[in-house]
Design an enzyme around this catalytic site. Structure first.
Site, PDB file in Angstrom:
ATOM      1  N   HIS A 264      -8.605  -1.621   4.514  1.00 36.05           N
ATOM      2  CA  HIS A 264      -9.056  -2.300   3.287  1.00 36.05           C
ATOM      3  C   HIS A 264      -8.681  -3.777   3.324  1.00 36.05           C
ATOM      4  O   HIS A 264      -9.522  -4.658   3.117  1.00 36.05           O
ATOM      5  CB  HIS A 264      -8.410  -1.611   2.079  1.00 36.05           C
ATOM      6  CG  HIS A 264      -8.749  -2.228   0.767  1.00 36.05           C
ATOM      7  ND1 HIS A 264      -9.723  -1.747  -0.065  1.00 36.05           N
ATOM      8  CD2 HIS A 264      -8.224  -3.308   0.113  1.00 36.05           C
ATOM      9  CE1 HIS A 264      -9.807  -2.495  -1.156  1.00 36.05           C
ATOM     10  NE2 HIS A 264      -8.895  -3.447  -1.071  1.00 36.05           N
ATOM     11  N   GLU A 265      -7.418  -4.057   3.605  1.00 35.52           N
ATOM     12  CA  GLU A 265      -6.966  -5.450   3.635  1.00 35.52           C
ATOM     13  C   GLU A 265      -7.598  -6.206   4.804  1.00 35.52           C
ATOM     14  O   GLU A 265      -7.811  -7.419   4.721  1.00 35.52           O
ATOM     15  CB  GLU A 265      -5.437  -5.512   3.712  1.00 35.52           C
ATOM     16  CG  GLU A 265      -4.697  -4.825   2.568  1.00 35.52           C
ATOM     17  CD  GLU A 265      -5.103  -5.312   1.183  1.00 35.52           C
ATOM     18  OE1 GLU A 265      -5.598  -6.452   1.052  1.00 35.52           O
ATOM     19  OE2 GLU A 265      -4.924  -4.543   0.216  1.00 35.52           O
ATOM     20  N   HIS A 268     -10.744  -7.765   3.624  1.00 41.92           N
ATOM     21  CA  HIS A 268     -10.467  -9.051   2.965  1.00 41.92           C
ATOM     22  C   HIS A 268     -10.263 -10.147   4.005  1.00 41.92           C
ATOM     23  O   HIS A 268     -10.784 -11.261   3.880  1.00 41.92           O
ATOM     24  CB  HIS A 268      -9.196  -8.938   2.109  1.00 41.92           C
ATOM     25  CG  HIS A 268      -9.374  -8.244   0.800  1.00 41.92           C
ATOM     26  ND1 HIS A 268     -10.278  -8.659  -0.148  1.00 41.92           N
ATOM     27  CD2 HIS A 268      -8.721  -7.183   0.257  1.00 41.92           C
ATOM     28  CE1 HIS A 268     -10.189  -7.874  -1.218  1.00 41.92           C
ATOM     29  NE2 HIS A 268      -9.256  -6.978  -0.994  1.00 41.92           N
ATOM     30  N   GLU A 294     -13.697  -8.060  -3.054  1.00 38.80           N
ATOM     31  CA  GLU A 294     -13.435  -6.626  -3.032  1.00 38.80           C
ATOM     32  C   GLU A 294     -14.554  -5.876  -2.336  1.00 38.80           C
ATOM     33  O   GLU A 294     -14.326  -4.844  -1.697  1.00 38.80           O
ATOM     34  CB  GLU A 294     -13.242  -6.095  -4.458  1.00 38.80           C
ATOM     35  CG  GLU A 294     -11.958  -6.556  -5.133  1.00 38.80           C
ATOM     36  CD  GLU A 294     -10.708  -6.161  -4.368  1.00 38.80           C
ATOM     37  OE1 GLU A 294     -10.727  -5.117  -3.669  1.00 38.80           O
ATOM     38  OE2 GLU A 294      -9.710  -6.888  -4.451  1.00 38.80           O
TER      39      GLU A 294
END
Length: 496
Positions: A264-265, A268, A294
């Site tokens: 997930h990160e 980003h 997001e």
């Protein structure tokens, strides 16, 4: 030097100071000794004030007037940059420097108290400092709302989602809140009719989890010469485009949560790394709001890395990383684990179906708190009632309830709705990417993210803040945000 060039010079300096503050905040959350808290709070507050003073310098008013007169001679990107500069200037000049300093210090103090209170489930310990943060945030919202001619909540939302409106979010979230309970019931019934996933025996040593996480980050395209992976209480992605800092947290009884958190990160991080180099240190060169940000993290974690194709690539690597044996480590079983749906207390651990309920709850609560329709003392009970209403579960303590997220405690009010707006945007972008490049799923099955990332570089990352988030989405997918695409994605994945 033209007025626009002078503004660019000032905003370049401003951006560099902001990047320095970001790295100090990363240090505070990862490796800073506890005794440095007071000094770090003062350092960050000083940087906030210096940045505010640059933005509110009296000369900027005249420079913006002159630059507006010059705008017709500017390139489209420079014109967009001027628009972004003005938006930030309007935000800054609405708030006096004393309030900026007071709010910065209050947030840093509150965050440090929260770090002690959360493990103890002690909301009373952090309540006085959170009251101070909320009071000052309301003052900030009132000042900005008057300047921007909008509601208190929308004034805060605009800092995270430029041009966003709570009226639009209310409609989208009401639609989701109507859809999700019945859909969740269907999914749970279908899951119950099938064999449960076979358990994966642990423990899963932290160093092996980290090694697997790094391997998966590299597959996505993360450049370790321009970033790093560390540990913090609350996972996040920070730093700057040329030095991206990712953090996660590990549980030696469960490797999946940390791995998906890392991915997930990484989403980003890939967005930050893909922003146009020619516009670094200028507002137009930054990410286009947190909903789009997001969407990029959820694109990687939810759309790509929970797909059957990617899990087939992951399964043998995970088995080898932890010395696993047998059918439990086959891709089919891992996929059932990753796509298991079950209401839970923790937002960051929530599955794709129940996650929007967590966001809807937080959005409703923070709107009520900002509007003065609810007092902070009532927050734990209101939180628990909301969880019961939306997901049918009640947290046993505040650690699993209103203390779980850092956002309110460090001053990020108006942020929460961007998570679910981002999930819907991710589904729409991923569908468009696969339509344009049908080879994407097969590539993910080989651990090859280059087709997907190439499409995102062109249609999202490289656009930065050159247009509104809605315009970027519509240009990439052919339509504005359409919640039905997200619903269809959920149906295809969880009811197939």
């Amino acid at each position: 030097m033209t007025a626009y060039e002078e503004l660019s010079r000032k905003f370049k300096r401003l951006h560099a100071l902001g990047e320095a503050a970001g790295l100090l905040s990363w240090d505070m959350s990862t490796v800073m000794p506890s005794g440095g808290a007071e000094a770090r709070t003062e350092q960050l507050a000083t940087l906030d004030v210096v940045c505010h003073e640059i933005l509110t310098d009296a000369s900027l008013d005249e420079l913006f007037d002159q630059a507006s007169a010059e705008a017709k001679g500017l390139s489209p990107w420079a014109q967009a940059n001027l628009t972004e500069m003005r938006r930030r200037w309007l935000h800054a000049t609405a708030v006096d420097s004393d309030l900026v300093e007071a709010l910065s210090k209050a947030c840093k103090r509150c965050e440090l108290i929260w770090r002690e209170a959360r493990p103890k489930a002690d909301f009373a310990a952090v309540l006085p400092s959170l009251k101070e943060v909320l009071n000052l945030t309301r003052q900030e919202a009132a000042a900005k709302a008057e300047r921007l001619d909008c509601s208190l909540y929308d004034a805060l939302l605009d800092a995270y989602e430029p041009g966003g409106s709570s009226a639009h979010i209310d409609a989208v979230f009401a639609d989701l809140a109507d859809f999700l309970p019945g859909f969740l019931e269907q999914v749970m019934a279908q899951q119950a009719a099938k064999p449960a996933p076979m358990p994966l025996p642990g423990p899963f040593p932290r160093e092996r989890q980290e090694a697997l996480g790094r391997k998966m980050m590299a597959a996505v395209g993360f450049d370790f010469d321009h970033g790093r992976l560390d540990v913090s209480l609350h996972p996040f992605c920070g730093g700057v485009p040329d030095d991206v800092r990712i953090t996660t947290r590990y549980d030696e009884d469960d490797f999946m949560t940390a791995l998906m958190g890392v991915l997930h990160e990484t989403g980003h991080a890939m967005y930050e790394r893909g922003l146009p180099r020619d516009w670094r240190l200028q507002p137009v060169g930054e990410a286009r709001g947190m909903a789009m940000h997001e969407s990029q993290s959820l694109m990687v974690e939810m759309q790509a890395c929970r797909s059957a194709e990617f899990v087939a690539f992951l399964a043998p690597l995970a088995r080898d990383a932890f010395g696993g044996q047998g059918a439990a480590w086959e891709a089919e079983n891992l996929l059932r684990h990753y796509n298991k749906v079950a209401p839970g207390f923790i937002r960051v651990d929530a599955d794709e179906v129940t996650y929007p309920a967590h966001v809807i709850l937080r959005y409703r609560l923070e709107k009520a708190l900002i509007a003065g329709e609810m007092e902070l003392e009532a927050l734990p009970d209101a939180w628990n009632r909301g969880m019961q209403d939306l997901l049918g579960i009640t947290p046993p303590d505040d650690r699993l309830g209103c203390l779980q997220d850092i956002h309110w405690y460090d001053g990020a009010w108006g942020y929460f709705p961007t998570y679910t707006l981002g999930a819907m945007t991710a589904a729409q972008l991923f569908a468009a990417a696969k339509q344009a490049l049908p080879e994407i799923p097969a590539a993910l099955g080989q651990g090859d993210f280059s087709p997907l990332m190439g499409w995102l570089r062109e249609h999202v990352h490289g656009q930065a803040s050159s247009a509104s988030g809605e315009a970027i989405l519509e240009q990439a997918t052919g339509e504005p945000l359409n919640p039905e695409v997200f619903k269809e994605h959920l149906k295809a994945r969880y009811l197939a």
